[in-house]
Design a protein around this motif. Sequence first.
Motif, mmCIF file in Angstrom:
data_model
loop_
_atom_site.group_PDB
_atom_site.id
_atom_site.type_symbol
_atom_site.label_atom_id
_atom_site.label_comp_id
_atom_site.label_asym_id
_atom_site.label_seq_id
_atom_site.Cartn_x
_atom_site.Cartn_y
_atom_site.Cartn_z
ATOM 1 N N PRO A 1 -8.227 2.007 16.158
ATOM 2 C CA PRO A 1 -7.486 0.788 15.809
ATOM 3 C C PRO A 1 -6.832 0.914 14.444
ATOM 4 O O PRO A 1 -7.387 1.514 13.519
ATOM 5 C CB PRO A 1 -8.568 -0.294 15.812
ATOM 6 C CG PRO A 1 -9.614 0.218 16.756
ATOM 7 C CD PRO A 1 -9.626 1.706 16.550
ATOM 8 N N GLN A 2 -5.610 0.361 14.340
ATOM 9 C CA GLN A 2 -4.802 0.353 13.118
ATOM 10 C C GLN A 2 -4.191 1.718 12.778
ATOM 11 O O GLN A 2 -3.576 1.870 11.732
ATOM 12 C CB GLN A 2 -5.563 -0.194 11.916
ATOM 13 C CG GLN A 2 -5.952 -1.647 12.074
ATOM 14 C CD GLN A 2 -6.646 -2.231 10.858
ATOM 15 O OE1 GLN A 2 -7.097 -3.377 10.894
ATOM 16 N NE2 GLN A 2 -6.746 -1.477 9.784
ATOM 17 N N ALA B 1 -4.639 0.803 3.396
ATOM 18 C CA ALA B 1 -3.607 0.235 4.267
ATOM 19 C C ALA B 1 -4.155 -1.074 4.827
ATOM 20 O O ALA B 1 -5.100 -1.069 5.609
ATOM 21 C CB ALA B 1 -3.264 1.198 5.394
ATOM 22 N N ARG B 2 -3.577 -2.183 4.395
ATOM 23 C CA ARG B 2 -4.105 -3.483 4.803
ATOM 24 C C ARG B 2 -3.909 -3.746 6.293
ATOM 25 O O ARG B 2 -4.725 -4.415 6.927
ATOM 26 C CB ARG B 2 -3.424 -4.589 3.990
ATOM 27 C CG ARG B 2 -3.804 -4.602 2.521
ATOM 28 C CD ARG B 2 -3.183 -5.788 1.782
ATOM 29 N NE ARG B 2 -1.742 -5.628 1.612
ATOM 30 C CZ ARG B 2 -1.164 -5.179 0.507
ATOM 31 N NH1 ARG B 2 -1.924 -4.813 -0.525
ATOM 32 N NH2 ARG B 2 0.145 -5.068 0.414
ATOM 33 N N LYS B 3 -2.807 -3.235 6.872
ATOM 34 C CA LYS B 3 -2.518 -3.518 8.276
ATOM 35 C C LYS B 3 -2.574 -2.282 9.173
ATOM 36 O O LYS B 3 -3.056 -2.361 10.301
ATOM 37 C CB LYS B 3 -1.144 -4.171 8.407
ATOM 38 C CG LYS B 3 -1.056 -5.553 7.791
ATOM 39 C CD LYS B 3 0.313 -6.171 8.052
ATOM 40 C CE LYS B 3 0.410 -7.584 7.497
ATOM 41 N NZ LYS B 3 1.736 -8.197 7.760
ATOM 42 N N VAL C 1 1.343 -1.232 5.036
ATOM 43 C CA VAL C 1 1.416 -0.096 5.958
ATOM 44 C C VAL C 1 1.662 1.176 5.153
ATOM 45 O O VAL C 1 2.553 1.214 4.300
ATOM 46 C CB VAL C 1 2.543 -0.269 6.994
ATOM 47 C CG1 VAL C 1 2.578 0.920 7.951
ATOM 48 C CG2 VAL C 1 2.366 -1.572 7.772
ATOM 49 N N VAL C 2 0.864 2.199 5.418
ATOM 50 C CA VAL C 2 1.058 3.520 4.824
ATOM 51 C C VAL C 2 1.606 4.440 5.905
ATOM 52 O O VAL C 2 1.025 4.561 6.988
ATOM 53 C CB VAL C 2 -0.262 4.082 4.273
ATOM 54 C CG1 VAL C 2 -0.075 5.531 3.807
ATOM 55 C CG2 VAL C 2 -0.774 3.225 3.125
ATOM 56 N N ARG D 1 -12.045 1.812 12.317
ATOM 57 C CA ARG D 1 -10.667 1.402 12.092
ATOM 58 C C ARG D 1 -10.056 2.255 10.982
ATOM 59 O O ARG D 1 -10.739 2.598 10.007
ATOM 60 C CB ARG D 1 -10.576 -0.077 11.709
ATOM 61 C CG ARG D 1 -11.258 -1.018 12.685
ATOM 62 C CD ARG D 1 -11.153 -2.467 12.240
ATOM 63 N NE ARG D 1 -9.814 -3.006 12.491
ATOM 64 C CZ ARG D 1 -9.429 -3.480 13.670
ATOM 65 N NH1 ARG D 1 -10.254 -3.491 14.694
ATOM 66 N NH2 ARG D 1 -8.206 -3.957 13.820
ATOM 67 N N ALA D 2 -8.765 2.583 11.121
ATOM 68 C CA ALA D 2 -8.071 3.300 10.054
ATOM 69 C C ALA D 2 -7.781 2.313 8.930
ATOM 70 O O ALA D 2 -7.094 1.314 9.142
ATOM 71 C CB ALA D 2 -6.767 3.904 10.576
ATOM 72 N N ILE D 3 -8.320 2.578 7.750
ATOM 73 C CA ILE D 3 -8.163 1.635 6.638
ATOM 74 C C ILE D 3 -7.334 2.199 5.491
ATOM 75 O O ILE D 3 -7.082 1.507 4.500
ATOM 76 C CB ILE D 3 -9.533 1.188 6.094
ATOM 77 C CG1 ILE D 3 -10.287 2.389 5.497
ATOM 78 C CG2 ILE D 3 -10.348 0.505 7.183
ATOM 79 C CD1 ILE D 3 -11.454 1.994 4.625
#
Length: 562
Positions: A518-519, A329-331, A42-43, A315-317
């Motif tokens: 998402p994310q 950001a993995r999650k 998480v960032v 998706r926010a990555i």
Amino acid sequence: MMMGVGLFPSVVSYPHMRKSSVARNSSNTNSNKVELSSEADVVVIGSGIGGLCCASLLARYEQDVLVLESHDLPGGAAHSFHIKDYKFDSGPSLFSGLQSRGPQANPLAQVLDALGESLPCATYDSWMVYLPEGDFLSRIGPTEFCKDLHTYAGPNAVQEWKKLLDAVLPLSTAAMALPPLSIRGDLGVLSTAAARYAPSLFKSFVQMGPQGALGATKLLRPFSEILDGLQLKDPFIRNWIDLLSFLLAGVKSNAILSAEMVYMFAEWYKPGCNLEYPIHGSAAIVDALVRGLEKFGGRISLQSHVENIVVENDRAIGVKLRGGQFIRARKAVVSNASMWDTLKLLPKEVVPKSYSDRISTTPQCESFMHLHLGFDAEGIPDDLGIHHIVVNDWKRGVDADQNVVLISVPSALSPNLAPPGKHVLHAYLPGTEPFELWEGLDRRSAEYRNLKAERSEVMWRAVERALGPGFKREKCEVKLVGSPLTHERFLRRKRGTYGPAVEAGTSNTFPGHSTPIPQLYCCGDSTFPGIGVPAVAASGAIVANSLVSVSQHSQLLDAIGI
């Protein structure tokens, strides 16, 4: 409860601030050699109290979390800075419940408990008020304030105040029955909150009786509806409650949630209550959250300016820093920036029009003027007290510009914040300074300097009134005036705003923490439950809880005994 970004809220910082020992990112010095790993679970964007509460809890949940802060100090509006051995609070300074524990503790205290962190505090039970009716020491507690009311407002005000306490204090049982740390943003809340605390909620309603239970249904309505239902008409009582409402959330009683006011009354007007101030200033709260973050393996990188939130396949990555580095950001990505500033970080083409329209049409609170002073204590009363509130004219309304001045002298309780024999002071206009007066001005121009002198005069006069004839402007060793442009620049707040001007009981409510992307999640004063230190702490906790399993969340609640 704390009225940080609330009663004594947000602010600015200035040049010459102390340097932090937290590692910095070299990307902001035009170098691509960034001492950061390229990914995290998480960032978190921003190290305000909301962001730090979110990040530190995620670390406690064994998530790999990285906080990216644009400035060289953590804390956002709650940071402190040093000039000439004076340590200035940049924002929150009126707190209570910092050392509370258990189910009814305030959200920040519950986060600190989860982190195993505590704060040494000085306690006190009063502050000075300077009103059109007169100057007096306002004391918290169920009986002391009634004595002041009788003197300055008369017996009718006392009767109405007692009537209000009789109606409101029982409601606090319901308002405080659900621990903030139990809330999450998905259906798992049925397990961590609803089922877990159903017995205590039911018991609280039984104890209140039918009339009290009916009143509890108004907790999510404007507080003025409770006042009107009780037929409270005394001008002083209505003005005083408007003042408390405004200092707590930036709106008057016709726009603040009843739950917020009920919680505040429970903290301030029950037997044995007191206020608290961290011995080492408000920065001690930030330091405790950073310690908790790092203790559980979380990381914070200062001078790491996020340029964009990166979105792929809707998706926010991750994020891209100003120096060009991409951090995956993995999650999830969590933004602790305001809703308006978060929107600017997103590619326009991925943002649904309904979402951007809602943000762009959400009204904003006004901005701030600030006065930071360091001066000799000679000639200043020994019993000065830490807090002073000046109201110039009730008729103009507590939200009128140049009307209400808040003053904090934390060295009155914590002498270590100033050199021996000196005082440190912060005065400000609380979210009432119109940004339009300042928009487009060159900060180096004579016009800007003259406007600062003109608009800060009301603060100087308030300080002179509070400190007495022994205070002299010319003897101040430090004089700093902050404008809305200062506020906008240092806190990266659009138009230097205090936050969303959301009114309870309307269709325009504080948004939740998820977004159409998402994310990507948001916390802080642009999200539920809103403005103020307790609220932003709760928002950060809710996001952190939502990113882990119900099992992990429940285990944490068990560990801290709530």
